[in-house]
Design an enzyme around this catalytic site. Structure first.
Site, PDB file in Angstrom:
ATOM      1  N   CYS A 166       0.808  -1.224   0.000  1.00 38.74           N
ATOM      2  CA  CYS A 166       0.000   0.000   0.000  1.00 38.74           C
ATOM      3  C   CYS A 166       0.842   1.275   0.000  1.00 38.74           C
ATOM      4  CB  CYS A 166      -0.959  -0.008   1.184  1.00 38.74           C
ATOM      5  SG  CYS A 166      -2.092  -1.421   1.134  1.00 38.74           S
ATOM      6  N   HIS A 306      -2.087   7.868   6.676  1.00 31.70           N
ATOM      7  CA  HIS A 306      -2.428   6.610   6.005  1.00 31.70           C
ATOM      8  C   HIS A 306      -3.800   6.140   6.491  1.00 31.70           C
ATOM      9  CE1 HIS A 306      -1.695   3.014   3.715  1.00 31.70           C
ATOM     10  NE2 HIS A 306      -1.805   2.236   4.779  1.00 31.70           N
ATOM     11  N   GLU A 317       0.291   4.786  13.786  1.00 32.22           N
ATOM     12  CA  GLU A 317       0.633   5.987  13.018  1.00 32.22           C
ATOM     13  C   GLU A 317       0.518   7.235  13.880  1.00 32.22           C
ATOM     14  OE1 GLU A 317      -0.350   8.311   8.822  1.00 32.22           O
ATOM     15  OE2 GLU A 317      -1.704   6.725   9.500  1.00 32.22           O
ATOM     16  N   LYS A 336      -9.106   8.468   3.606  1.00 27.41           N
ATOM     17  CA  LYS A 336      -9.648   7.148   3.256  1.00 27.41           C
ATOM     18  C   LYS A 336     -11.040   6.943   3.841  1.00 27.41           C
ATOM     19  CE  LYS A 336      -5.259   4.674   2.650  1.00 27.41           C
ATOM     20  NZ  LYS A 336      -4.315   5.756   2.989  1.00 27.41           N
ATOM     21  N   HIS A 341      -9.789   2.508   0.829  1.00 36.56           N
ATOM     22  CA  HIS A 341      -8.351   2.277   0.712  1.00 36.56           C
ATOM     23  C   HIS A 341      -8.033   1.753  -0.684  1.00 36.56           C
ATOM     24  CE1 HIS A 341      -4.304   1.448   1.420  1.00 36.56           C
ATOM     25  NE2 HIS A 341      -4.370   0.475   2.307  1.00 36.56           N
ATOM     26  N   PHE A 402       1.913  -3.720   3.863  1.00 34.28           N
ATOM     27  CA  PHE A 402       2.269  -5.047   4.373  1.00 34.28           C
ATOM     28  C   PHE A 402       3.731  -5.326   4.042  1.00 34.28           C
ATOM     29  CE2 PHE A 402      -2.094  -7.447   4.373  1.00 34.28           C
ATOM     30  CZ  PHE A 402      -2.558  -6.577   5.347  1.00 34.28           C
TER      31      PHE A 402
END
Length: 416
Positions: A166, A306, A317, A336, A341, A402
């Site tokens: 991502c 994010h 985060e 988002k 996402h 990831f």
């Protein structure tokens, strides 16, 4: 080092298929979530996503040509065509030597996953004889969108795909930035596309406990930092940006949206899918971007987080931001909550948001968040519900993937 500016934008998103429509809906705080229409989701745990609506590839391609390309490449073609047109670049009038210095770095996390699924289904329902579409491989491989964009416009500069889950398209943007700064190209088309609202993708993320299952209330399902968040909402689409050497842009009289002044990449080096609880990689990436820009942390006005609406990721985060910025009043929002996402395309689409935030002096909101989770650090300036209208000189755009990948890009209001 060369200065790098943004001169063109293009977007195919769940909130609109032009940059203007997309931006207007972001500022208005609209949700793009709705029932999945791309396949029958009845047997799945999640029945909704943020799909692109009313997309017509025939606007950009001859109908016969569309059969050669997976949807992720079609989105890439459309977004990059928009960005090129917006920039005013006229490749047809350029000689070959000039086109040697124009490149493409395009990102995706999943590539032609829909093509891969459909071809294997077709094979398995037959007599076992391997009859595959002759375009199967080029439709599926992740680098093909970058190649198609370069072929379409006869661009001979650096050309490749970045894959960092991502964080993929933010990685592409940082690589394009470095390519121009080092004098290896004068213009770069960079961005990312994703078309992963498929059975395998939704089923896989469901099994990983990553997707929201709020089927009763999908438009409010993406709720970053909220006490009741239960996972991310799948999105799709593409974002494209044109980056230019400032001298080249000025010489041709280009319209300049903003300047890219820093990019930081790092790794959590912690877990296959989970983020570091102290946000170690996030801290390093943000710190590197700010240091590269040569500014103080106090000068950053806004962080496009994010913020996927997942349990661990959102908090790590915010902990990272708190650890780096302390009590500085930097605004934070999770867009988002509106787009869902977009996986490998998230960084590009959110870079467009960041650029327009700097250009228009607007900080978009986080929607749907009703009550902040108890784990959210105190003293953070999280923008909820409505946009903030203020001077925005610097925006930091965060993306994580990831594997522990982190990428942060820093945009600046353009001044001579």
């Amino acid at each position: 080092m060369k200065r790098v500016v943004i001169t063109g934008l293009g977007a195919i998103t769940p909130l609109g298929n032009t940059v203007n429509e997309f931006w207007d809906n972001i500022v208005a705080g609209k949700s793009a979530a709705g029932p999945i229409t791309k396949f029958d989701s009845t047997k799945f745990k999640t029945h909704f996503a943020c799909e692109v609506k009313d997309f017509e590839i025939e606007t950009y391609l001859d109908k016969k040509e569309t059969k050669k390309y997976d949807l992720f490449t079609q989105y890439a073609i459309a977004a990059s065509d928009q960005a090129i047109k917006d920039s005013g670049l006229d490749f047809e009038s350029m000689d070959e030597k000039e086109r040697y210095e124009i490149g493409v770095i395009w990102a995706t996390g999943n590539g032609g996953i829909a093509t891969f699924e459909s071809q294997l289904k077709e094979f398995n329902t037959g007599d076992g004889t391997p009859r595959f579409n002759p375009y199967f491989i080029p439709k599926m491989i992740v680098d093909i969108a970058a190649g198609v964009i370069s072929i379409r416009h006869q661009l001979h500069g650096p050309n490749y795909c970045t894959v960092s889950a991502c964080a993929s398209s933010n990685t592409a943007i940082i690589n394009a930035f470095d390519t121009i700064r080092l004098g290896k190209a004068k213009v770069m088309i960079a961005g990312g596309s994703e078309a992963a609202i498929t059975e395998a993708s939704v089923g896989g993320f469901n099994s990983a406990q990553a997707l929201s299952k709020n089927n009763e209330n999908p438009q409010q399902a993406s709720r970053p930092f909220d006490v009741d968040r239960d996972g991310f909402v799948m999105g799709e689409g593409a974002g494209a940006l044109i980056f230019e050497d400032l001298e080249y842009a000025l010489a041709r009289g280009a319209h300049i949206y903003a300047e890219l002044v820093g990019g930081g990449m790092a790794a959590d080096a912690y877990h296959l899918t989970g983020t570091h609880p102290e946000g170690l990689g996030a801290v390093l990436g943000m710190k590197k971007a700010v240091e590269e820009a040569g500014i103080s942390l106090a000068e950053v006005d806004y962080i496009n987080a994010h913020a996927t609406s997942t349990g661990i990721g959102d908090i790590s985060e915010l902990v990272a931001i708190k650890n780096l910025f302390g009590d500085l009043p930097v605004a934070i929002s999770g867009t988002k909550s509106m787009t869902g996402h977009l996986l490998g395309a998230a960084g590009a689409v959110e870079s467009i948001i960041s650029v327009l935030s700097v250009k228009n002096d607007i900080i978009p909101p986080t929607i749907n968040t009703q009550k902040l989770a108890d784990e959210v650090p105190n003293g953070l300036k999280i923008v909820l519900g409505k946009p903030i209208f203020q001077t925005v000189n610097y925006v930091l755009n965060n993306t994580f993937g990831f594997g522990g990948h982190t990428a942060s890009s820093l945009f600046k209001k353009y001044t001579t």
